[in-house]
Design a protein around this motif. Structure first.
Motif, short mmCIF file in Angstrom:
data_model
loop_
_atom_site.label_atom_id
_atom_site.label_comp_id
_atom_site.label_asym_id
_atom_site.label_seq_id
_atom_site.Cartn_x
_atom_site.Cartn_y
_atom_site.Cartn_z
N LEU A 8 0.82 -1.20 0.00
CA LEU A 8 0.00 0.00 0.00
C LEU A 8 0.86 1.26 0.00
O LEU A 8 0.50 2.27 -0.61
CB LEU A 8 -0.93 0.00 1.22
CG LEU A 8 -2.06 -1.05 1.18
CD1 LEU A 8 -2.75 -1.11 2.54
CD2 LEU A 8 -3.05 -0.75 0.08
N VAL A 9 2.01 1.20 0.68
CA VAL A 9 2.89 2.36 0.75
C VAL A 9 3.55 2.64 -0.59
O VAL A 9 3.72 3.80 -0.99
CB VAL A 9 3.96 2.15 1.85
CG1 VAL A 9 5.08 3.17 1.74
CG2 VAL A 9 3.32 2.25 3.23
N MET A 10 3.92 1.59 -1.33
CA MET A 10 4.64 1.81 -2.59
C MET A 10 3.70 2.07 -3.78
O MET A 10 4.14 2.50 -4.84
CB MET A 10 5.57 0.63 -2.89
CG MET A 10 4.89 -0.71 -3.14
SD MET A 10 4.27 -1.01 -4.83
CE MET A 10 5.80 -1.08 -5.73
N CYS A 11 2.40 1.82 -3.58
CA CYS A 11 1.46 1.95 -4.70
C CYS A 11 1.39 3.34 -5.34
O CYS A 11 1.41 3.45 -6.57
CB CYS A 11 0.07 1.52 -4.26
SG CYS A 11 -0.28 -0.20 -4.62
N PRO A 12 1.28 4.42 -4.55
CA PRO A 12 1.11 5.74 -5.19
C PRO A 12 2.21 6.08 -6.19
O PRO A 12 1.93 6.51 -7.31
CB PRO A 12 1.11 6.71 -4.00
CG PRO A 12 0.66 5.89 -2.84
CD PRO A 12 1.21 4.52 -3.08
N PRO A 46 3.57 5.83 -14.57
CA PRO A 46 2.92 5.51 -15.85
C PRO A 46 1.70 6.37 -16.14
O PRO A 46 1.41 6.67 -17.30
CB PRO A 46 2.53 4.03 -15.69
CG PRO A 46 2.56 3.75 -14.24
CD PRO A 46 3.59 4.67 -13.67
N LEU A 47 0.97 6.79 -15.08
CA LEU A 47 -0.18 7.67 -15.30
C LEU A 47 0.24 9.01 -15.91
O LEU A 47 -0.36 9.48 -16.87
CB LEU A 47 -0.90 7.91 -13.97
CG LEU A 47 -1.98 6.92 -13.55
CD1 LEU A 47 -2.56 7.32 -12.19
CD2 LEU A 47 -3.08 6.83 -14.59
N ILE A 48 1.29 9.60 -15.33
CA ILE A 48 1.76 10.91 -15.82
C ILE A 48 2.31 10.77 -17.24
O ILE A 48 2.04 11.60 -18.11
CB ILE A 48 2.83 11.48 -14.87
CG1 ILE A 48 2.21 11.78 -13.50
CG2 ILE A 48 3.44 12.75 -15.46
CD1 ILE A 48 3.23 12.12 -12.43
N MET A 49 3.09 9.72 -17.47
CA MET A 49 3.66 9.51 -18.81
C MET A 49 2.55 9.30 -19.83
O MET A 49 2.58 9.88 -20.93
CB MET A 49 4.62 8.32 -18.79
CG MET A 49 5.31 8.11 -20.14
SD MET A 49 6.57 6.80 -20.11
CE MET A 49 5.53 5.34 -20.20
N ALA A 50 1.56 8.47 -19.48
CA ALA A 50 0.46 8.20 -20.41
C ALA A 50 -0.33 9.46 -20.72
O ALA A 50 -0.74 9.70 -21.87
CB ALA A 50 -0.46 7.12 -19.83
N GLU A 83 -7.07 2.17 -22.15
CA GLU A 83 -6.65 0.77 -22.17
C GLU A 83 -5.13 0.65 -22.11
O GLU A 83 -4.57 -0.17 -21.37
CB GLU A 83 -7.18 0.07 -23.43
CG GLU A 83 -6.82 -1.41 -23.48
CD GLU A 83 -7.33 -2.08 -24.75
OE1 GLU A 83 -6.98 -3.26 -24.96
OE2 GLU A 83 -8.06 -1.43 -25.52
N THR A 84 -4.44 1.49 -22.87
CA THR A 84 -2.97 1.48 -22.86
C THR A 84 -2.44 1.93 -21.50
O THR A 84 -1.46 1.36 -21.00
CB THR A 84 -2.42 2.42 -23.96
OG1 THR A 84 -2.94 2.00 -25.23
CG2 THR A 84 -0.90 2.37 -24.00
N THR A 85 -3.08 2.92 -20.91
CA THR A 85 -2.66 3.40 -19.59
C THR A 85 -2.78 2.29 -18.55
O THR A 85 -1.87 2.07 -17.74
CB THR A 85 -3.51 4.61 -19.17
OG1 THR A 85 -3.38 5.64 -20.15
CG2 THR A 85 -3.07 5.13 -17.82
N ALA A 86 -3.90 1.58 -18.57
CA ALA A 86 -4.11 0.48 -17.63
C ALA A 86 -3.06 -0.62 -17.84
O ALA A 86 -2.55 -1.21 -16.87
CB ALA A 86 -5.51 -0.10 -17.81
N PHE A 87 -2.73 -0.87 -19.10
CA PHE A 87 -1.70 -1.88 -19.39
C PHE A 87 -0.35 -1.45 -18.82
O PHE A 87 0.37 -2.27 -18.24
CB PHE A 87 -1.57 -2.07 -20.91
CG PHE A 87 -0.47 -3.02 -21.29
CD1 PHE A 87 -0.69 -4.39 -21.30
CD2 PHE A 87 0.79 -2.54 -21.63
CE1 PHE A 87 0.34 -5.28 -21.64
CE2 PHE A 87 1.82 -3.41 -21.97
CZ PHE A 87 1.59 -4.78 -21.97
N LEU A 88 0.02 -0.17 -18.96
CA LEU A 88 1.31 0.32 -18.45
C LEU A 88 1.37 0.19 -16.92
O LEU A 88 2.43 -0.15 -16.37
CB LEU A 88 1.52 1.78 -18.86
CG LEU A 88 1.77 2.04 -20.35
CD1 LEU A 88 1.87 3.54 -20.61
CD2 LEU A 88 3.04 1.35 -20.82
N ILE A 89 0.25 0.43 -16.24
CA ILE A 89 0.22 0.30 -14.79
C ILE A 89 0.41 -1.16 -14.39
O ILE A 89 1.18 -1.48 -13.47
CB ILE A 89 -1.10 0.86 -14.22
CG1 ILE A 89 -1.15 2.38 -14.41
CG2 ILE A 89 -1.24 0.51 -12.74
CD1 ILE A 89 -2.48 3.01 -14.07
#
Length: 443
Positions: free
Chosen positions: A30-34, A40-44, A52-58
């Protein structure tokens, strides 16, 4: 001076029950999740990729973070992996160059540069003993202290709901985040050993429950997530190896490695150990191999997470088995997006309250390292004071570099790079070879 520290490998073999392993492993997850989700969210978003691509990168990021964590903790043979209880997840250091490369050359070049720069770091590890002598106590102490200070604004912003959100700075966010932070501190002060060890997890769960009643939890994302998704290698085509992207990525991955050297020192400081240089080099070697795997599976370079090191201090449980359990959970999240969506629905304000405590421990570790210096000798007042001033200035006044070429601007606006290079150069200027002889933080 004789060291009071113990060898690092002797301190992390504590045997604990399966149930405790699972709960503590979940706490670390839980601590490392954010941080792992954010990159990948910012990059996407910057590259305007679809959902769909964003979810794949995560998912790819969770998978490779888990694999790399296991390689680092368990090791491969005698020369790969530090075998220390350190969690690895996505690094912010190469984020800007990844975006620049993606915008100008495409995703195939991004992942090609990640693979190639990892190979360059791997080669560098065979000369790393000559690099590590540049990081005595006065240099590492400055770096770690600024690391905690520079992370604190992120925690405060998350406590307020996270930048860019509609309710950023709302009274509900600030009260909830503060309540979580205070509850963790009270459990640490007045709770028994069980409550103290699991104070962070209790705070996160309770905060999430309260947040759900306040409308802060998005259950729709869990409903929409897939149960299973295979992370396929080279999803965006064969990697492209271009000179400029590789050079740019390598520079920022070296900055990332400098940060990881500081993390080893934080671990030593809070656990009373002394990690030999050879063990640190083995860890960096594992990191470079893991980065190659990340490039193959469409993921990003990883770093060692300071907040999880702080959690070791908070729970007083430093067993490698807990980190192995957490690594297995990361791999599961990469394969089963439904579960990663459950973890990701914890409100930002709750995580902000948690990380504010953890980042404070990092800052205190840096101060502890610096407190071991004799400021009446070796020009330490000048070296530490000037380096911290330069690092803080670079970190919080990065706009002064906007007129410089973009690559140079990105490097100089990284406060952790600035404090490191300043302290290294000033230590060499004032102490020469004598400064290089101060290898151990326990000296």
């Amino acid at each position: 001076m004789k060291s009071d520290h113990t060898p690092a490998g002797d301190a992390f073999g504590e045997k604990i029950s399966l149930g405790k392993n699972i709960i503590l492993g979940l706490q670390h997850l839980l601590v490392m999740c954010p941080g792992t989700i954010a990159v990948p969210l910012i990059m996407a978003s910057a590259l305007e990729l679809d959902a769909e691509t964003t979810a794949f990168l995560i998912s790819a990021n969770f998978l490779t973070s888990g694999i790399l964590t296991l390689i680092h903790v368990l090791g491969i043979g005698s020369h790969v992996g530090a075998k220390l209880p350190i969690i690895l997840g996505s690094s912010f250091a190469p984020l800007a160059p990844m975006i620049v490369i993606g915008q100008n050359y495409g995703l195939a070049a991004v992942f090609g540069s990640i693979i190639a720069s990892a190979a360059a770091i791997f080669i560098l590890t065979f000369f790393m003993d000559k690099v590590l002598v540049l990081f005595p106590r006065n240099v590492i102490g400055c770096f770690v202290a600024l690391m905690g200070i520079s992370l604190a604004p992120t925690a405060i912003r998350d406590l307020a709901g996270g930048p860019g959100t509609a309710d950023f700075g709302s009274v509900e966010n600030i009260i909830l985040g503060t309540l979580v932070m205070v509850s963790i501190l009270l459990m640490q002060r007045f709770g028994n050993s069980f409550v103290s060890a699991f104070s962070l997890l209790i705070g996160i769960v309770a905060g999430t429950v309260i947040g759900s009643f306040l409308g802060m939890v998005n259950f729709a994302s869990v409903e929409q997530a897939k149960w299973f998704q295979m992370v396929t290698p080279f999803r965006f085509g064969a990697p492209e190896f271009k000179l400029v992207p590789i050079a740019l990525m390598t520079v920022f991955c070296i900055i990332n490695i400098i940060q990881c050297i500081g993390v080893y020192s934080v671990l030593d400081e809070i656990s009373g150990t002394e990690t030999p240089n050879e063990q640190r080099i083995n860890g960096i070697r594992a990191q470079s191999i893991g980065q190659m795997i990340s490039g193959v599976f469409n993921s990003v370079p990883s770093t060692m997470f300071n907040e999880n090191i702080s959690l070791l201090d908070l729970t007083k449980v430093k067993s490698r088995s807990v980190i192995v359990t957490s690594g297995i959970m990361m791999i599961a999240l990469g394969i089963f997006p439904k579960f990663s969506a459950v973890v990701a629905m914890v409100p930002k304000s709750v995580l902000g309250g948690v990380t504010l405590v953890l980042f404070g421990i990092i800052t205190a570790s840096g101060i502890s390292m610096l407190s071991g210096l004799d400021f009446s000798k070796d020009n330490n007042f000048t070296i530490v004071g000037t380096s911290l001033a330069i690092g803080v200035g670079g970190n919080f006044a990065s706009e002064i570099f906007t007129q410089l070429p973009s690559t140079l601007s990105m490097i100089l606006s990284n406060g952790l790079f600035m404090v490191s290079i300043s302290a290294i150069l000033l230590n060499l200027l004032f102490n020469g070879k004598k400064g290089l002889s101060q290898k151990s933080l326990s000296d």
